[in-house]
Design an enzyme around this catalytic site. Structure first.
Site, PDB file in Angstrom:
ATOM      1  N   GLY A   5       0.806  -1.233   0.000  1.00 45.11           N
ATOM      2  CA  GLY A   5       0.000   0.000   0.000  1.00 45.11           C
ATOM      3  C   GLY A   5       0.828   1.267   0.000  1.00 45.11           C
ATOM      4  O   GLY A   5       0.304   2.350   0.240  1.00 45.11           O
ATOM      5  N   LYS A  31       5.852  16.790  -3.308  1.00 47.06           N
ATOM      6  CA  LYS A  31       6.067  17.065  -1.878  1.00 47.06           C
ATOM      7  C   LYS A  31       7.107  18.169  -1.699  1.00 47.06           C
ATOM      8  O   LYS A  31       6.974  19.023  -0.809  1.00 47.06           O
ATOM      9  CB  LYS A  31       6.498  15.780  -1.167  1.00 47.06           C
TER      10      LYS A  31
END
Ligand code: NDP
Ligand code: HSE
Length: 437
Positions: free
Chosen positions: A191, A209
């Site tokens: 995940g 980011k």
């Protein structure tokens, strides 16, 4: 509305995948603690998903809807938590929610890297909050420290490992000699990787980011397109072996810093690339899906943030923190911090950044090759720190590590090396970070 109804904070969750499912679970499992912390109960009014037929734990089927657009405008919703991902749909849903007076919490770095300005403007106009702690480095608190704790300081540099998938892959390749494809598949199963892993392995996720971090740290609007970016898909097991011989490890770094131009004017450099990091550097021991961010500020000095940068429950922890803040503001009044872009620093091109290089090349094994190669560095005023020959005959390789020089001079040198007869191929070029020199 009765007093009781007004004191309940209605929450709409958009998306119930890796992160959304954990948010819904924690909201229900920790309901009484969250109520005490907010000063009012949080109640899920609806959960928007794409596929109503999927089995879901922790969610009553009556809460599920595939009509996210209607959910975000409902009168009984106070806070919208966006965990769908992508750009166009969440941009519309978040914009609509904010316009309707809902505060929004999102983990969507891809969206924020380009549209924070647009969404923050709508939030400011509607006097509601837009929180996004989970968008950078998963569980690690880094947005709030930059926005609030360091609001009185001058941040010089924010650098670190902000993509769990690539760190997981690079760590496994370095530690076990595992191949790239199998570790990428494992990161997807756990995940960490995005639905399309290109965003992770080609550095787009880390660049998004970096844009968010640079904007906040330097009070300037930096978007994904302003960030210089290279990914990890070309890194080989040979590179890891060479790094080990230099007592280094390879990490995908996101670096945001203030640099001066020739007139001494400040600019922002934001860049993402795989780099050699000495094993003695704190970032070298950040392994697996862990992230770490080092912040250097004029007065605070160096601060390091470390923890789980991806995965359902770590990311949900940051989402819940934001949700509690947004809900408290709804209950008690007050607002979270607004976007701050007053400094408007320009972006520095990558060519102006001073870096060190590691260059590995296959060469003809004959007298004079070393001086020809060294000459190309000297012509561009790039000083060589070390040279090592590995192998001999047909397998001869030269491994050069430079001192710090403008990135433009280093990349011109690599182009020139590629044109030399004595150099059969330049097999690897990586930057070296985290050292003096
Ligand atoms: P997933 O792909 O696991 O989940 C996405 C969810 O969105 C699914 O529940 C999906 O529904 C739902 N969805 C998709 N399209 C629609 C639609 N049209 N209407 C309503 N629902 C829709 O994503 P993640 O949970 O991994 O990530 C969510 C966000 O969090 C992304 O922005 C991501 O970048 C960010 N993030 C993720 C981290 C992680 O470690 N995974 C870490 C930090 C941030 P269905 O279930 O029916 O398919
Ligand atoms: N895909 C991202 C990562 C999720 O691997 O870091 C966290 O943002």
């Amino acid at each position: 509305m009765t007093d009781d109804a007004r004191r309940t904070i209605g929450v709409a969750v958009l998306g119930m995948g890796n992160v959304g499912a954990e948010v819904v679970r924690i909201l229900q499992q920790s309901a009484s603690d969250l109520e005490a912390r907010v000063g009012a109960p949080l109640e899920i009014r609806g959960v928007a998903v794409r596929d109503l037929g999927k089995a879901r734990s922790w969610c009553s089927p009556s809460l599920l809807t595939d009509d996210a657009a209607s959910l975000v405008t409902r009168d009984d919703v106070d806070v919208v938590v966006e965990l769908i991902g992508g750009i166009d749909l969440p941009r519309t849903l978040i914009g609509t929610a904010l316009e309707h007076g809902k505060s929004v919490v999102t983990a969507n770095k891809a969206l924020l890297a380009d549209y924070t300005g647009e969404l923050a403007t709508i939030a400011a106009r509607a006097h509601v909050d837009l929180y996004f702690e989970a968008a950078v480095a998963g569980a690690i608190p880094v947005i709030r420290p930059l926005m609030q704790s360091l609001a009185g300081d001058t941040v010089q540099r924010v650098a670190g490992i902000v993509n769990g998938t690539t760190n997981f892959i690079l760590s496994a390749m370095a530690e076990n000699g595992d191949d790239y494809a199998s570790t990428l598949a494992e990161a997807g199963r756990l995940g960490y990787a995005e639905a399309d892993p290109t965003a992770d392995v080609e550095g787009y996720d880390a660049a998004a980011k970096a844009a968010i971090l640079a904007s906040i740290a330097f009070h300037s609007r930096v978007t994904a397109g302003d960030v210089y970016r290279e990914g990890i898909s070309t890194i080989t097991t040979d590179d890891h072996e060479s790094a080990a011989t230099l007592d280094c490890t390879i990490k995908l770094l996101s670096i945001c810093e203030r640099i001066d131009d020739s007139m001494g004017r400040q600019r922002v450099s934001a860049r993402v690339y795989p780099a050699l990091v000495p094993n003695s550097h704190p970032l070298a021991s950040v392994n697996g899906a862990f992230n770490a961010v080092v912040v250097e500020a004029e007065n605070a000095g160096r601060l390091m943030f470390y923890g789980q940068g991806a995965g359902g429950s770590p990311t949900a922890s940051a989402v819940l923190g934001d949700l509690v803040m947004a809900a408290r503001n709804k209950v008690h009044g007050g607002r979270g911090p607004l976007e701050s872009t007053y400094a408007s620093l320009p972006i520095a091109p990558i060519g102006d950044v001073n870096t060190r290089y590691y260059v590995s090349m296959k060469v003809a094994d004959r007298p004079g090759v070393l001086s020809t190669v060294a000459g190309e560095f000297a012509k561009r005023r790039v000083s060589i720190a070390t040279v090592r020959q590995a192998g001999a005959g047909d397998d001869a390789r030269l491994i050069v590590v430079t001192h710090r020089a403008p990135d433009s001079a280093l990349s011109e040198t690599v182009d020139a090396l590629n044109d030399l007869d004595a150099v059969l191929s330049v097999s690897s070029v990586l930057r070296l970070e985290g050292t003096d020199g």
